[in-house]
Write a protein that holds these residues in place. Structure first.
Motif, PDB file in Angstrom:
ATOM      1  N   ALA A 176      79.112 -11.487  17.207  1.00 40.76           N
ATOM      2  CA  ALA A 176      78.567 -10.014  17.461  1.00 40.76           C
ATOM      3  C   ALA A 176      80.250  -9.289  17.191  1.00 40.76           C
ATOM      4  CB  ALA A 176      78.318  -9.966  18.800  1.00 40.76           C
ATOM      5  N   ASP A 177      80.888 -10.352  17.878  1.00 39.47           N
ATOM      6  CA  ASP A 177      82.550  -9.697  17.432  1.00 39.47           C
ATOM      7  C   ASP A 177      83.408  -9.405  16.238  1.00 39.47           C
ATOM      8  OD1 ASP A 177      85.780  -9.284  19.304  1.00 39.47           O
ATOM      9  OD2 ASP A 177      85.597 -10.758  17.261  1.00 39.47           O
ATOM     10  N   LEU A 179      81.256  -7.998  14.035  1.00 39.30           N
ATOM     11  CA  LEU A 179      80.806  -6.746  13.542  1.00 39.30           C
ATOM     12  C   LEU A 179      81.054  -5.614  13.920  1.00 39.30           C
ATOM     13  CD1 LEU A 179      77.354  -7.891  14.103  1.00 39.30           C
ATOM     14  CD2 LEU A 179      77.641  -7.244  11.848  1.00 39.30           C
ATOM     15  N   LYS A 180      81.596  -5.544  15.701  1.00 36.39           N
ATOM     16  CA  LYS A 180      82.438  -4.862  16.458  1.00 36.39           C
ATOM     17  C   LYS A 180      83.570  -4.192  15.649  1.00 36.39           C
ATOM     18  CE  LYS A 180      83.188  -2.921  20.846  1.00 36.39           C
ATOM     19  NZ  LYS A 180      83.075  -3.763  22.822  1.00 36.39           N
ATOM     20  N   ARG A 184      80.586  -2.829  11.663  1.00 33.75           N
ATOM     21  CA  ARG A 184      79.542  -3.428  10.860  1.00 33.75           C
ATOM     22  C   ARG A 184      78.092  -3.251  12.094  1.00 33.75           C
ATOM     23  NH1 ARG A 184      80.554  -5.351   5.619  1.00 33.75           N
ATOM     24  NH2 ARG A 184      78.659  -4.593   5.193  1.00 33.75           N
ATOM     25  N   GLN A 185      78.311  -2.515  12.810  1.00 31.65           N
ATOM     26  CA  GLN A 185      76.788  -2.906  13.938  1.00 31.65           C
ATOM     27  C   GLN A 185      75.769  -2.234  13.169  1.00 31.65           C
ATOM     28  OE1 GLN A 185      79.712  -1.539  14.947  1.00 31.65           O
ATOM     29  NE2 GLN A 185      80.744  -0.979  16.342  1.00 31.65           N
ATOM     30  N   ALA A 186      75.467  -1.064  12.007  1.00 31.98           N
ATOM     31  CA  ALA A 186      74.676  -0.807  11.518  1.00 31.98           C
ATOM     32  C   ALA A 186      74.204  -2.048  10.581  1.00 31.98           C
ATOM     33  CB  ALA A 186      75.091   0.527  10.700  1.00 31.98           C
ATOM     34  N   ARG A 189      72.004  -7.738   9.215  1.00 36.05           N
ATOM     35  CA  ARG A 189      72.905  -8.805   9.282  1.00 36.05           C
ATOM     36  C   ARG A 189      71.980 -10.479   9.805  1.00 36.05           C
ATOM     37  NH1 ARG A 189      73.812  -6.666  14.483  1.00 36.05           N
ATOM     38  NH2 ARG A 189      74.420  -4.838  13.268  1.00 36.05           N
ATOM     39  N   ASP A 210      70.184  -9.651  21.014  1.00 34.60           N
ATOM     40  CA  ASP A 210      71.171  -8.499  20.997  1.00 34.60           C
ATOM     41  C   ASP A 210      71.613  -8.765  19.960  1.00 34.60           C
ATOM     42  OD1 ASP A 210      73.014 -10.751  21.570  1.00 34.60           O
ATOM     43  OD2 ASP A 210      74.003  -9.652  22.800  1.00 34.60           O
ATOM     44  N   LEU A 211      72.045  -9.558  18.903  1.00 34.37           N
ATOM     45  CA  LEU A 211      72.485  -9.631  17.312  1.00 34.37           C
ATOM     46  C   LEU A 211      71.732  -9.461  16.419  1.00 34.37           C
ATOM     47  CD1 LEU A 211      74.233 -13.267  17.039  1.00 34.37           C
ATOM     48  CD2 LEU A 211      74.708 -11.200  18.163  1.00 34.37           C
ATOM     49  N   ASN A 212      70.314  -8.794  17.224  1.00 39.50           N
ATOM     50  CA  ASN A 212      69.375  -8.358  16.636  1.00 39.50           C
ATOM     51  C   ASN A 212      69.059  -8.117  14.888  1.00 39.50           C
ATOM     52  OD1 ASN A 212      67.186  -6.068  15.642  1.00 39.50           O
ATOM     53  ND2 ASN A 212      68.627  -4.473  15.189  1.00 39.50           N
TER      54      ASN A 212
END
Length: 491
Positions: A176-177, A179-180, A184-186, A189, A210-212
């Motif tokens: 998560a860290d 990606l943020k 790269r949140q969009a 993954r 929440d990692l989706n």
């Protein structure tokens, strides 16, 4: 590039306090922690026939205690394509191996990194890996605490990270860290784990809604089937394919795939039925079952019958070629070792460790990295002299002390967490790869685990290879596996 700091509560396993609360909790005398080390270098290579420009980002992340003191440093190695037009649409793949206590070395420098390691001992070198899927997906290799360059910090023993739960929370937070921190949140993954890494992936999936995630890739899936029957049932097909390879059974024109499928059919039917009957099985039925097993797996029917039809992995590995004075490997059952060979500490006593079938001389390598000017190993030289990651540490490929300290929390099968994650996330897909000659995590054991986990068949892609635990050690598999990964992340 901004690198954020992770929070780890040793007492409550990653129940993170807000940063402001951490600052208030710090004592005035506490020394300010150093900044995480980050090294970014620019490169180019040709992967899958396509020229690619990319950044190599080696980044240190601190895991913190709730009171604010850094407890461990985790180093990730990312390869990010820089000549693509739409970064948000480009997928990211997070990779880790298993052990526990294993670094990402096999996946990184043996399978998917832009460079691969070849040669032995002091002659090892880094060369181009044209099979790397970097043309299709950005790669982030995660070395958990105690492996690679990741370490507990002074004053901390790392035990909070050396359990199923603590490790899963740490890896989930690192993903998560990253990606943020990298914007790269969009991006689509994906997460890839091998061996114990498949257990880690299941646990991360269980807490990582929440990692989706878009997909999970599992290599050499750890199954751990319970009961008095299923451990034997799920191992039998791997015994059959091994006997086929060593020609201890009549091949009768059958391929290894056909032998595997025949053994699965027998294991799921007549064999499991015989085991369930137990003492009510008549002597004639027991003898007939032993004879059918003998024809499939190459051990004498009398031996099988004396074992009450239940053969452990050791029974098979140490007896299939006993008349030749050798045992077979567990990680790769094509390998052999003399029964009277000097004792070695596990897992180094396994002849299947790092085994690959004999191969023709490789073509002339390209992109050979220069030899170290400081006498460093190929891996340490690659990081420190080519990727410019400055550290006083030595890269730790396999840490058996971490393995010994690991809390497996009961060794239960956790693959149901993947099935549950897929039910909660309708877009989540699964890729599973298995080797026919893997006795450590047998192919059918993996298939059985996924079936029992409730993984929807329509969202599962299965791939079987003529290989062992690490199927990519065989050159033909290496290319095919990379292409399968490429196809999976670009559906």
């Amino acid at each position: 590039m901004r690198k954020s700091v992770l929070l780890l509560s040793v007492a409550s396993l990653l129940l993170a306090a807000p940063i402001s609360a951490l600052a208030q909790a710090a004592t005035p005398a506490a020394a300010a922690p150093r900044a995480p080390v980050v090294a970014i270098t620019q490169h180019a290579g040709t992967f899958n026939g396509q020229k690619v420009k990319y950044d190599a980002i080696v980044a240190e992340t601190f895991l913190k205690e709730a009171v604010g003191a850094p407890a461990a440093s985790v180093v990730t190695t990312a390869y990010v394509r820089t000549d693509n037009k739409d970064k948000a649409a480009r997928p990211v793949l997070f990779l880790f191996n298993g052990g526990p206590g294993a670094s990402t070395t096999p996946l990184h420098f043996g399978a998917f990194g832009p460079k691969k390691r070849e040669g032995e001992g002091a002659a090892q070198r880094m060369v181009d890996n044209p099979d790397s899927p970097l043309d299709a997906v950005d790669l982030v290799f995660i070395d958990p605490v105690g492996t690679g360059y990741s370490r507990p910090l002074p004053g901390h023993d790392g035990q909070a990270f050396w359990s199923r739960t603590g490790d899963a929370h740490a890896v989930k937070t690192i993903i998560a860290d990253w990606l943020k921190a990298n914007g790269r949140q969009a991006s689509p993954r994906y997460m890839l784990g091998q061996s114990y890494g498949t257990t880690r992936a299941a646990l991360v999936a269980g807490i990582g809604q929440d990692l989706n995630l878009d997909g999970i890739l599992l290599f050499a899936l750890v199954g751990n089937p319970p009961g008095h029957e299923m451990p034997y049932v799920t191992s039998l097909p791997a015994f059959a394919t091994t006997a086929w390879h060593h020609q201890r059974i009549d091949r009768a024109g059958r391929s290894v795939t056909e032998v595997y499928e025949e053994a699965v059919s027998f294991a799921r039917g007549e064999y499991v039925t015989a085991l369930i009957k137990g003492a009510s099985l008549t002597p004639a039925e027991k003898r007939a079952t032993a004879q059918k097993m003998s024809a499939l797996i190459g051990l004498p029917a009398e031996f099988i019958e004396a074992k009450d039809l239940r053969l452990s992995k050791e029974d098979f590995m140490f007896n299939l070629l006993k008349d030749q004075g050798v045992r077979i490997g567990q990680l790769d059952s094509r390998a052999t070792r003399a029964l009277d060979a000097p004792a070695q500490r596990p897992p180094y006593d396994d002849p299947g460790m790092n085994y690959a079938e004999p191969r023709p001389a490789p073509p002339t390598a390209t992109g050979v990295t220069a030899a170290s000017t400081r006498g460093l190993s190929a891996v340490d030289s690659y990081y420190q002299e080519h990727l410019k990651f400055r550290t006083a540490e030595t890269y730790n490929a396999l840490n058996l002390d971490v393995n010994s300290a690991w809390d497996h929390e009961g060794m239960t099968d956790v693959n149901s967490k993947i099935g549950e994650a897929m039910r909660q996330n309708p877009k989540l897909r699964l890729f599973w790869a298995a080797g026919y000659f893997d006795i450590t995590t047998p192919a059918y054991s993996g298939r059985y685990a996924l079936d029992q986990a409730g993984v929807p068949g329509g969202r599962l892609k299965a791939a079987y290879f003529n290989g062992g635990h690490s199927v990519f050690t065989d050159p033909a598999n290496h290319t095919a596996l990379s292409q399968a990964v490429r196809n999976f992340v670009r559906p």
